[in-house]
Design a protein around this motif. Sequence first.
Motif, PDB file in Angstrom:
ATOM      1  N   TYR A  12       0.851  -1.184   0.000  1.00 48.44           N
ATOM      2  CA  TYR A  12       0.000   0.000   0.000  1.00 48.44           C
ATOM      3  C   TYR A  12       0.888   1.236   0.000  1.00 48.44           C
ATOM      4  CZ  TYR A  12      -2.947  -3.569   2.262  1.00 48.44           C
ATOM      5  OH  TYR A  12      -3.594  -4.728   2.573  1.00 48.44           O
ATOM      6  N   PHE A  13       0.361   2.328  -0.537  1.00 47.50           N
ATOM      7  CA  PHE A  13       1.008   3.638  -0.425  1.00 47.50           C
ATOM      8  C   PHE A  13      -0.094   4.665  -0.231  1.00 47.50           C
ATOM      9  CE2 PHE A  13       3.910   6.974  -2.591  1.00 47.50           C
ATOM     10  CZ  PHE A  13       4.256   7.463  -1.343  1.00 47.50           C
ATOM     11  N   HIS A  14      -0.462   4.859   1.032  1.00 48.66           N
ATOM     12  CA  HIS A  14      -1.572   5.739   1.373  1.00 48.66           C
ATOM     13  C   HIS A  14      -1.039   6.909   2.191  1.00 48.66           C
ATOM     14  CE1 HIS A  14      -5.557   7.099   2.509  1.00 48.66           C
ATOM     15  NE2 HIS A  14      -5.194   7.062   3.774  1.00 48.66           N
ATOM     16  N   GLY A  15      -1.333   8.128   1.730  1.00 51.79           N
ATOM     17  CA  GLY A  15      -0.856   9.302   2.447  1.00 51.79           C
ATOM     18  C   GLY A  15       0.660   9.337   2.461  1.00 51.79           C
ATOM     19  N   SER A  16       1.220   9.474   3.632  1.00 53.61           N
ATOM     20  CA  SER A  16       2.676   9.525   3.771  1.00 53.61           C
ATOM     21  C   SER A  16       3.270   8.178   4.159  1.00 53.61           C
ATOM     22  CB  SER A  16       3.056  10.574   4.829  1.00 53.61           C
ATOM     23  OG  SER A  16       2.527  10.217   6.101  1.00 53.61           O
TER      24      SER A  16
END
Length: 795
Positions: A558-562
């Motif tokens: 995942y790559f969510h937000g920071s």
Amino acid sequence: MRLKITQSAANIHQDLVSAAGWTPTNELFSCSDDQTIYKWDMTGDAVGKVCDIESYFTDLHWYPVRNKQAAAGTDVFVVSCTDGTFKIVGKNGRLEKSVDAHKGACISLRWNHEGTALVTAGEDGLVKVWSRSGMLRSTIADAPLSVYSVAWGPDSDQVLYSSGQHLFIKPLQPSSKMLQWKAHEGVVLKVDWNPINNLLVSGAEDCRYKVWDSFGRLLFQSSPLEYPVTSVSWCPDGELFAAGSFNQLRLCHKTGWTYAKNRTETGSVLNIGWTTDGTQLACSGGNGAVCFAQIIDRTVEWDRLIATVEENHRIKIHDILSENDEDLDFRDRVIKMSLGYKYLVVATATQCCIYNTSNWNTPHIFDLKETVNLILQCEKKFLMVDNFNGITVYSYEGRQLCNPKFQGLRTEFLNSESITLSDDTLAVIDRSDAKGAAVRLFESATGKQIGEPITHTLEITDLALNQCGPNTERKLCFIDRNRDLYITPVLKPQLMKMGTMCDSAVWNDQTDMLATMIDQKLVVWYFPTCLFVDKDLVPLTKFVKEGSEFGKVPKIAYFHGSRATIRRSDGALVTANVGQYPLLLYDYYSALQWNKAIRLCRHVKDDSLWACLAAMAVHQKDLNTAEVAFAAINEMDKLQYVNHIKSIPTEEARAAELALFRRRPEEAEAILLQAGLVYRAIKMNVRLFAWERALELAVNYRTHVDTVMWHRQRYLTGAHREETLAKFQQYASSVQIDEEAIRAKIQQEKEKELSRPGAAASESRVPRDSWRRADVQPVVDDSSPRVGIGMVINK
């Protein structure tokens, strides 16, 4: 994720169960050495005896069908026997055909993916291919030892088989070379080849199971188990595989690490069969038992929510921050689910349910005709893939938007790595291309194809679309067979190489940041568009974190937000934070609040943010912000050029210079010619030493031919060279060069440009006289051993 084992207290079969296979309608058929074939339902209860056949069975495989609607009329299966025959049997137990195939036992067999051919392997070491009706087509291999297992390649043009300690990949074309390698230290008992991920798995008497790629390169090997690995089998979607041993069943990720290890009471697990939806498997045991295993505790995460399939008909939602739980019950078993962008999409056996994360009580529901293979989400839409409708895009209200199709599309072989979705674009790898090196693009709202397919020189293995910005900013990144990472705009394809040795690439769901795993390091590209704006800034606009904690072959989950979550090769999840400042900068950038963006960069004092701001400002043509940002990172040459662009009086000429700054001379020339600034287009080519193009424009537009000849003459004089270009030699005798007249014409062009509408307002940014005096001329840089480009200002 784990397995829930179900097994009858008393065995139905009276002897060893050699094989078991699921029908397209999820009924299990098992064959035993008691010479009977039984049918079972999904709950693990025996429905009844199908038939008695006076043979001892070794393998069973159902005829493949693409969807439930196509299953009618093809409900047959084939069994291999120890007397060297294989038998085609109807679902009702009627023997349709028996074929003498091998001397000695016929040990293994498989239908190809289309159902047009059958491959058999025997104790005599022969591997044979048969027609659908049981007619021999060819003998493709003659091994010195018995062949215990066989499997088809993804395109049904190759056959994988095991003999002794070796594995062999044999193409069906006689002229193609066979690939073979030593795979284990013991006899290889079972192999399988998944058509979706193109990976191989093998199990052997050395008590190990191993994962290979299609070139025979080892990707994973297990630690030695207590007993030999007697069976391995891929889940249909290619994300999991199961491995069986004596009284033991393992559920493993496709990269090899183990999700769950369960004890069974089956003796040696001789065969493993998966349901078509991949939610359940069955094992045939050496002690006569048939064991059923359901996959439970499947989990997906997004933001602060975790969704877990607790039972076949129930999903539990857990909110990490509020610690609240919600239970969602369904009338049918849950096949697939996806959580993201404030929506949970659940596909059951017969329905699709769409939940808004702010209201779990009123889902949108619509019926499904076929088992769903894949769900992908973006902010405003989602897609589902099945074998009947193909690719279908829906809104979150459950309304069907489009159903894109193209010649050669094989939806049963699609996974999350070969198809990607954004709010306006859908991209899918075209496997019908001979090299698998083409990507087709579609409008996600209408299903209309966008332009020509994007082609590459090597097979494309993984691709992803960015999720933010308008369709004019849409970008596609992909990884090829050599693990090289490329990026290209969607509307105007321009392939740019970003890195090598790339294992994974995921776009951020809120911004245009791209997280990649390159050479076991986490590399986050803050502003990938910088590659198309100014390549010199690229090293400054990325964040690199050393990968000692990530292990080998890590994947970004995942790559969510920071926060980027990385799955290590041992299955553990590792979290890496890229900081909040890039997110704040993107907020100001999307709102075009340049003053706030400058204040943020001044507060943080980070060159990477300044470099991102410089690229963003140039991309959005905000020269004042670009001037400040370039000054902050000491890019004096770029700062001077930006000031030069600001001194240009017309908007079109500034746009052309910006295109030239981004190394797009063709685009810059087109802008100038469309605006009628022919002299500027000619002069730009002179500055770039594109002499022939400058002369061609001058001749075509019948202006400034003498100006081009004059510049060329000055260049040759300074370089101490003779004229070698044929076109210039042709015009040298017919064009008279008058320097005073040429300078007067140039001054006239400048006056004409200053009088254009809108020029006065632009001109107010710099003194009028300073622009009048600026005349950029190419000269020869004599300080260098080779001829180079210099820029001087003639005053």
